[in-house]
Motif scaffolding. Structure first.
Motif, PDB file in Angstrom:
ATOM      1  N   ASP A  76       0.827  -1.207   0.000  1.00  0.00           N
ATOM      2  CA  ASP A  76       0.000   0.000   0.000  1.00  0.00           C
ATOM      3  C   ASP A  76       0.863   1.260   0.000  1.00  0.00           C
ATOM      4  O   ASP A  76       0.500   2.279  -0.598  1.00  0.00           O
ATOM      5  N   GLU A  77       2.020   1.197   0.662  1.00  0.00           N
ATOM      6  CA  GLU A  77       2.926   2.346   0.683  1.00  0.00           C
ATOM      7  C   GLU A  77       3.547   2.563  -0.693  1.00  0.00           C
ATOM      8  O   GLU A  77       3.730   3.708  -1.131  1.00  0.00           O
ATOM      9  N   VAL A  78       3.863   1.467  -1.390  1.00  0.00           N
ATOM     10  CA  VAL A  78       4.400   1.573  -2.750  1.00  0.00           C
ATOM     11  C   VAL A  78       3.401   2.300  -3.641  1.00  0.00           C
ATOM     12  O   VAL A  78       3.755   3.224  -4.377  1.00  0.00           O
ATOM     13  N   VAL A  79       2.138   1.877  -3.569  1.00  0.00           N
ATOM     14  CA  VAL A  79       1.095   2.501  -4.391  1.00  0.00           C
ATOM     15  C   VAL A  79       0.966   3.979  -4.037  1.00  0.00           C
ATOM     16  O   VAL A  79       0.878   4.844  -4.919  1.00  0.00           O
ATOM     17  N   LYS A  80       0.986   4.272  -2.746  1.00  0.00           N
ATOM     18  CA  LYS A  80       0.861   5.658  -2.287  1.00  0.00           C
ATOM     19  C   LYS A  80       2.029   6.505  -2.788  1.00  0.00           C
ATOM     20  O   LYS A  80       1.828   7.642  -3.252  1.00  0.00           O
ATOM     21  N   ARG A  81       3.229   5.971  -2.725  1.00  0.00           N
ATOM     22  CA  ARG A  81       4.416   6.710  -3.160  1.00  0.00           C
ATOM     23  C   ARG A  81       4.371   7.034  -4.648  1.00  0.00           C
ATOM     24  O   ARG A  81       4.623   8.167  -5.065  1.00  0.00           O
ATOM     25  N   ILE A  82       4.074   6.014  -5.454  1.00  0.00           N
ATOM     26  CA  ILE A  82       4.155   6.201  -6.908  1.00  0.00           C
ATOM     27  C   ILE A  82       2.922   6.917  -7.456  1.00  0.00           C
ATOM     28  O   ILE A  82       3.040   7.867  -8.250  1.00  0.00           O
ATOM     29  N   ALA A  83       1.735   6.496  -7.037  1.00  0.00           N
ATOM     30  CA  ALA A  83       0.506   7.092  -7.571  1.00  0.00           C
ATOM     31  C   ALA A  83       0.341   8.548  -7.148  1.00  0.00           C
ATOM     32  O   ALA A  83      -0.404   9.308  -7.776  1.00  0.00           O
ATOM     33  N   GLY A  84       1.053   8.953  -6.093  1.00  0.00           N
ATOM     34  CA  GLY A  84       0.945  10.332  -5.620  1.00  0.00           C
ATOM     35  C   GLY A  84       1.919  11.287  -6.289  1.00  0.00           C
ATOM     36  O   GLY A  84       1.869  12.498  -6.048  1.00  0.00           O
ATOM     37  N   ARG A  85       2.799  10.780  -7.141  1.00  0.00           N
ATOM     38  CA  ARG A  85       3.793  11.646  -7.796  1.00  0.00           C
ATOM     39  C   ARG A  85       3.141  12.545  -8.839  1.00  0.00           C
ATOM     40  O   ARG A  85       2.255  12.130  -9.581  1.00  0.00           O
ATOM     41  N   ARG A  86       3.628  13.778  -8.907  1.00  0.00           N
ATOM     42  CA  ARG A  86       3.180  14.719  -9.931  1.00  0.00           C
ATOM     43  C   ARG A  86       4.422  15.363 -10.548  1.00  0.00           C
ATOM     44  O   ARG A  86       5.297  15.844  -9.845  1.00  0.00           O
ATOM     45  N   ILE A  87       4.462  15.356 -11.877  1.00  0.00           N
ATOM     46  CA  ILE A  87       5.629  15.815 -12.620  1.00  0.00           C
ATOM     47  C   ILE A  87       5.300  17.108 -13.365  1.00  0.00           C
ATOM     48  O   ILE A  87       4.192  17.282 -13.869  1.00  0.00           O
TER      49      ILE A  87
ATOM     50  N   HIS B  34       4.691  15.612  -4.741  1.00  0.00           N
ATOM     51  CA  HIS B  34       3.884  14.490  -4.280  1.00  0.00           C
ATOM     52  C   HIS B  34       2.679  15.028  -3.530  1.00  0.00           C
ATOM     53  O   HIS B  34       2.795  15.979  -2.752  1.00  0.00           O
ATOM     54  N   VAL B  35       1.530  14.410  -3.769  1.00  0.00           N
ATOM     55  CA  VAL B  35       0.295  14.931  -3.175  1.00  0.00           C
ATOM     56  C   VAL B  35       0.278  14.803  -1.656  1.00  0.00           C
ATOM     57  O   VAL B  35      -0.490  15.494  -0.980  1.00  0.00           O
ATOM     58  N   THR B  36       1.138  13.920  -1.114  1.00  0.00           N
ATOM     59  CA  THR B  36       1.201  13.741   0.345  1.00  0.00           C
ATOM     60  C   THR B  36       2.518  14.233   0.927  1.00  0.00           C
ATOM     61  O   THR B  36       2.546  14.984   1.896  1.00  0.00           O
ATOM     62  N   TYR B  37       3.635  13.810   0.328  1.00  0.00           N
ATOM     63  CA  TYR B  37       4.938  14.024   0.941  1.00  0.00           C
ATOM     64  C   TYR B  37       5.621  15.334   0.532  1.00  0.00           C
ATOM     65  O   TYR B  37       6.506  15.810   1.240  1.00  0.00           O
ATOM     66  N   SER B  38       5.274  15.861  -0.612  1.00  0.00           N
ATOM     67  CA  SER B  38       5.935  17.088  -1.090  1.00  0.00           C
ATOM     68  C   SER B  38       4.946  17.901  -1.920  1.00  0.00           C
ATOM     69  O   SER B  38       5.090  18.044  -3.134  1.00  0.00           O
ATOM     70  N   ARG B  39       3.963  18.441  -1.233  1.00  0.00           N
ATOM     71  CA  ARG B  39       2.876  19.141  -1.922  1.00  0.00           C
ATOM     72  C   ARG B  39       3.358  20.486  -2.489  1.00  0.00           C
ATOM     73  O   ARG B  39       4.126  21.197  -1.845  1.00  0.00           O
TER      74      ARG B  39
ATOM     75  N   GLY C 230      -1.545  21.491  -8.544  1.00  0.00           N
ATOM     76  CA  GLY C 230      -1.429  21.406  -9.997  1.00  0.00           C
ATOM     77  C   GLY C 230      -0.450  22.366 -10.626  1.00  0.00           C
ATOM     78  O   GLY C 230      -0.317  22.409 -11.854  1.00  0.00           O
ATOM     79  N   VAL C 231       0.279  23.141  -9.805  1.00  0.00           N
ATOM     80  CA  VAL C 231       1.204  24.140 -10.340  1.00  0.00           C
ATOM     81  C   VAL C 231       2.595  23.942  -9.747  1.00  0.00           C
ATOM     82  O   VAL C 231       2.757  23.833  -8.526  1.00  0.00           O
ATOM     83  N   CYS C 232       3.611  23.902 -10.613  1.00  0.00           N
ATOM     84  CA  CYS C 232       4.994  23.719 -10.180  1.00  0.00           C
ATOM     85  C   CYS C 232       5.484  24.935  -9.411  1.00  0.00           C
ATOM     86  O   CYS C 232       5.374  26.070  -9.888  1.00  0.00           O
ATOM     87  N   ASP C 233       6.051  24.697  -8.234  1.00  0.00           N
ATOM     88  CA  ASP C 233       6.605  25.785  -7.425  1.00  0.00           C
ATOM     89  C   ASP C 233       7.788  26.465  -8.102  1.00  0.00           C
ATOM     90  O   ASP C 233       8.058  27.644  -7.868  1.00  0.00           O
ATOM     91  N   VAL C 234       8.523  25.717  -8.929  1.00  0.00           N
ATOM     92  CA  VAL C 234       9.775  26.220  -9.502  1.00  0.00           C
ATOM     93  C   VAL C 234       9.541  27.126 -10.709  1.00  0.00           C
ATOM     94  O   VAL C 234      10.096  28.219 -10.795  1.00  0.00           O
ATOM     95  N   CYS C 235       8.699  26.642 -11.649  1.00  0.00           N
ATOM     96  CA  CYS C 235       8.552  27.396 -12.903  1.00  0.00           C
ATOM     97  C   CYS C 235       7.115  27.755 -13.258  1.00  0.00           C
ATOM     98  O   CYS C 235       6.875  28.412 -14.272  1.00  0.00           O
TER      99      CYS C 235
END
Length: 217
Positions: A118-129, A139-144, A149-154
């Motif tokens: 379940d943690e694997v699914v949470k880690r990967i499915a929560g990624r946003r590029i 990441h929707v949980t670990y690094s919001r 929906g908007v990149c902090d960098v650019c």
């Protein structure tokens, strides 16, 4: 040390491999890097691999093993190496043992990174590029991001890759359980497996791994 790193997708193998290789002063040898290097350099094995890949076919084990063996015999790997993404199945593990035996060396440890499914699914499915720069990862949980929906960098749009969807992740886990996980039992029979939890901060997992490897040596 000569180490094989194993664990399910999302366990953080690539991240841990980089840190461990640096701490142990040995090269990190990943399957992806092997293929890219051999293809870009136009080696015989690289051309053979490219032929299979261009035809939409799986690259035979003998080609992958040949690349790995060439890399392991390079001067910087004289005192050890860390294999990441290889072997992927028992047949490759057996072939690796034969190749190492022929070269008069053997593995010291197989480091198994353990993560609940379940943690694997949470880690990967929560990624946003970020669409503008794939190195900007959230990441929707670990690094919001500050704004959904908007990149902090650019300021680019954040999206979920197709292969990061929950259904795809669970299919990748099925492949791992069927094809790769059996190598853990294979290496357990040789007394080589060291299992650690891959939960927690990166530095904590690295410390845990270094301690476990030191105890096993």
């Amino acid at each position: 040390m000569r180490i094989v790193l194993v664990g399910p997708p999302g366990a953080g193998k690539g991240t841990q491999a980089a840190y461990l290789a640096k701490n142990l002063a040995i090269p990190h040898i990943s399957t992806g890097d092997l293929f890219r290097a051999n293809i870009s350099q136009g080696t015989e094995l690289g051309l053979r691999a490219k032929g299979y890949m261009d035809a939409g076919q799986l690259v035979p084990d003998e080609v992958t093993i040949g690349m790995a063996r060439d890399r392991m015999n390079q001067p910087d790997a004289e005192n050890g190496f860390l294999l990441d993404g290889f072997p992927r199945n028992v047949a490759q593990a057996e072939a690796l043992d034969e190749a190492l035996q022929a070269d008069g060396v053997k593995l010291d440890a197989v480091l198994d990174l353990e993560v609940p499914e379940d943690e694997v699914v949470k880690r990967i499915a929560g990624r946003r590029i970020c669409r503008n720069d794939s190195s900007h990862v959230f990441h929707v949980t670990y690094s919001r991001p500050k704004q959904d929906g908007v990149c902090d960098v650019c300021g680019g749009e954040l999206y979920q890759r197709d292969d990061d969807s929950e259904d795809t992740v669970r299919k990748r886990l099925e492949v791992y359980h069927t094809q790769t996980e059996p190598i853990i039992d294979y290496y357990k029979a040789q007394g080589l497996v060291v299992t650690i939890s891959a939960l927690g901060k990166v530095a904590e997992v690295t410390g845990r791994a270094m301690d476990a490897l030191e105890r096993s040596s």
